[in-house]
Design a protein around this motif. Structure first.
Motif, short mmCIF file in Angstrom:
data_model
loop_
_atom_site.label_atom_id
_atom_site.label_comp_id
_atom_site.label_asym_id
_atom_site.label_seq_id
_atom_site.Cartn_x
_atom_site.Cartn_y
_atom_site.Cartn_z
N ILE A 127 33.63 -27.69 45.59
CA ILE A 127 33.15 -26.31 45.48
C ILE A 127 34.30 -25.40 45.02
O ILE A 127 34.12 -24.55 44.16
N TYR A 128 35.45 -25.60 45.60
CA TYR A 128 36.61 -24.78 45.26
C TYR A 128 37.21 -25.15 43.91
O TYR A 128 37.80 -24.31 43.23
N LEU A 129 37.06 -26.39 43.51
CA LEU A 129 37.68 -26.85 42.27
C LEU A 129 37.21 -26.07 41.06
O LEU A 129 38.00 -25.73 40.18
N ASP A 130 35.94 -25.76 41.00
CA ASP A 130 35.42 -25.02 39.85
C ASP A 130 35.88 -23.56 39.85
O ASP A 130 35.73 -22.87 38.84
N GLN A 131 36.42 -23.08 40.95
CA GLN A 131 36.93 -21.71 41.03
C GLN A 131 38.44 -21.63 40.80
O GLN A 131 38.99 -20.55 40.68
N ALA A 132 39.10 -22.78 40.73
CA ALA A 132 40.56 -22.82 40.59
C ALA A 132 40.97 -22.44 39.17
O ALA A 132 40.28 -22.72 38.20
N ASP A 133 42.14 -21.80 39.08
CA ASP A 133 42.70 -21.42 37.79
C ASP A 133 43.49 -22.60 37.25
O ASP A 133 44.72 -22.66 37.34
N LEU A 134 42.76 -23.58 36.70
CA LEU A 134 43.36 -24.80 36.17
C LEU A 134 42.76 -25.09 34.80
O LEU A 134 41.61 -24.72 34.54
N SER A 135 43.53 -25.77 33.95
CA SER A 135 42.97 -26.20 32.67
C SER A 135 41.89 -27.24 32.95
O SER A 135 41.85 -27.84 34.03
N GLU A 136 41.05 -27.47 31.97
CA GLU A 136 39.96 -28.44 32.17
C GLU A 136 40.51 -29.83 32.45
O GLU A 136 40.00 -30.56 33.30
N VAL A 146 48.03 -35.56 46.23
CA VAL A 146 48.29 -34.96 44.91
C VAL A 146 47.09 -34.11 44.48
O VAL A 146 47.27 -32.97 44.02
N GLY A 147 45.89 -34.64 44.62
CA GLY A 147 44.70 -33.87 44.22
C GLY A 147 44.56 -32.58 44.99
O GLY A 147 44.22 -31.53 44.44
N THR A 148 44.83 -32.63 46.29
CA THR A 148 44.72 -31.45 47.13
C THR A 148 45.80 -30.43 46.79
O THR A 148 45.54 -29.22 46.76
N LEU A 149 47.01 -30.90 46.53
CA LEU A 149 48.09 -29.98 46.13
C LEU A 149 47.76 -29.28 44.81
O LEU A 149 47.96 -28.07 44.67
N VAL A 150 47.27 -30.03 43.85
CA VAL A 150 46.89 -29.45 42.55
C VAL A 150 45.80 -28.39 42.77
O VAL A 150 45.89 -27.28 42.23
N LEU A 151 44.79 -28.72 43.56
CA LEU A 151 43.73 -27.77 43.84
C LEU A 151 44.27 -26.53 44.55
O LEU A 151 43.95 -25.40 44.17
N GLY A 152 45.09 -26.73 45.57
CA GLY A 152 45.65 -25.60 46.30
C GLY A 152 46.46 -24.68 45.42
O GLY A 152 46.32 -23.45 45.48
N ILE A 153 47.28 -25.26 44.56
CA ILE A 153 48.10 -24.46 43.65
C ILE A 153 47.19 -23.69 42.68
O ILE A 153 47.43 -22.52 42.38
N GLY A 154 46.14 -24.35 42.20
CA GLY A 154 45.21 -23.69 41.29
C GLY A 154 44.44 -22.56 41.92
O GLY A 154 43.97 -21.65 41.24
N LEU A 155 44.30 -22.60 43.23
CA LEU A 155 43.58 -21.52 43.93
C LEU A 155 44.47 -20.34 44.27
O LEU A 155 43.95 -19.26 44.60
N LEU A 156 45.78 -20.53 44.23
CA LEU A 156 46.69 -19.41 44.58
C LEU A 156 46.82 -18.37 43.52
O LEU A 156 46.75 -18.37 42.45
#
Length: 132
Positions: free
Chosen positions: A64-73, A122-132
């Motif tokens: 749910i949060y992944l689609d809201q993260a500021d990350l490249s596709e 690693v996946g959780t860290l990437v997601l967390g960083i993308g949400l900050l």
């Protein structure tokens, strides 16, 4: 694969987790040899079942949060794959490392558990960083 499709696949795994729980309960109730009398196998299989259930739930929430993260596709896809790999790899490591009822110590397949943990971190860290 989108987060919605990935969530659909994860939801389809829930009956498999429930079936696994029913199987473990049956082993306990019937005193199946190689399970009840093998503390290593019993402990690892219980851990595998518990990790499967918790990590499927965690992955569904993370999607749910992944689609809201500021990350490249590409980074979003990588994080999605890593987060979803954890509920697959970790339980597999627990289960497959003591497949035979006579196994009293885990085989090298226990490393799948560590690999699943690394994917989760690693996946959780990437997601967390993308949400900050």
């Amino acid at each position: 694969m989108s987060s919605t499709s990935t969530a659909g696949v994860l939801l389809i795994t829930v009956p498999a987790v429930a079936f696994g729980g029913m199987t473990l309960l049956t082993f306990l109730m019937r005193g199946v040899p190689g399970y009840l009398d093998n503390p290593v196998r019993r402990g690892l299989w219980r851990a595998g079942h518990a990790h499967a259930g918790v990590l499927v739930l965690f992955s569904l929430v993370a999607l749910i949060y992944l689609d809201q993260a500021d990350l490249s596709e590409g980074t979003r896809t990588l994080a999605r794959l890593l987060i979803v790999a954890a509920p697959i790899l970790m339980p597999l490591g627990f289960f497959l490392s003591v497949v035979r009822p006579s196994d009293t110590k885990p085989s090298k397949l226990i490393w799948l558990t560590y690999l699943g943990g690394a994917c989760l971190v690693v996946g959780t860290l990437v997601l967390g960083i993308g949400l900050l």
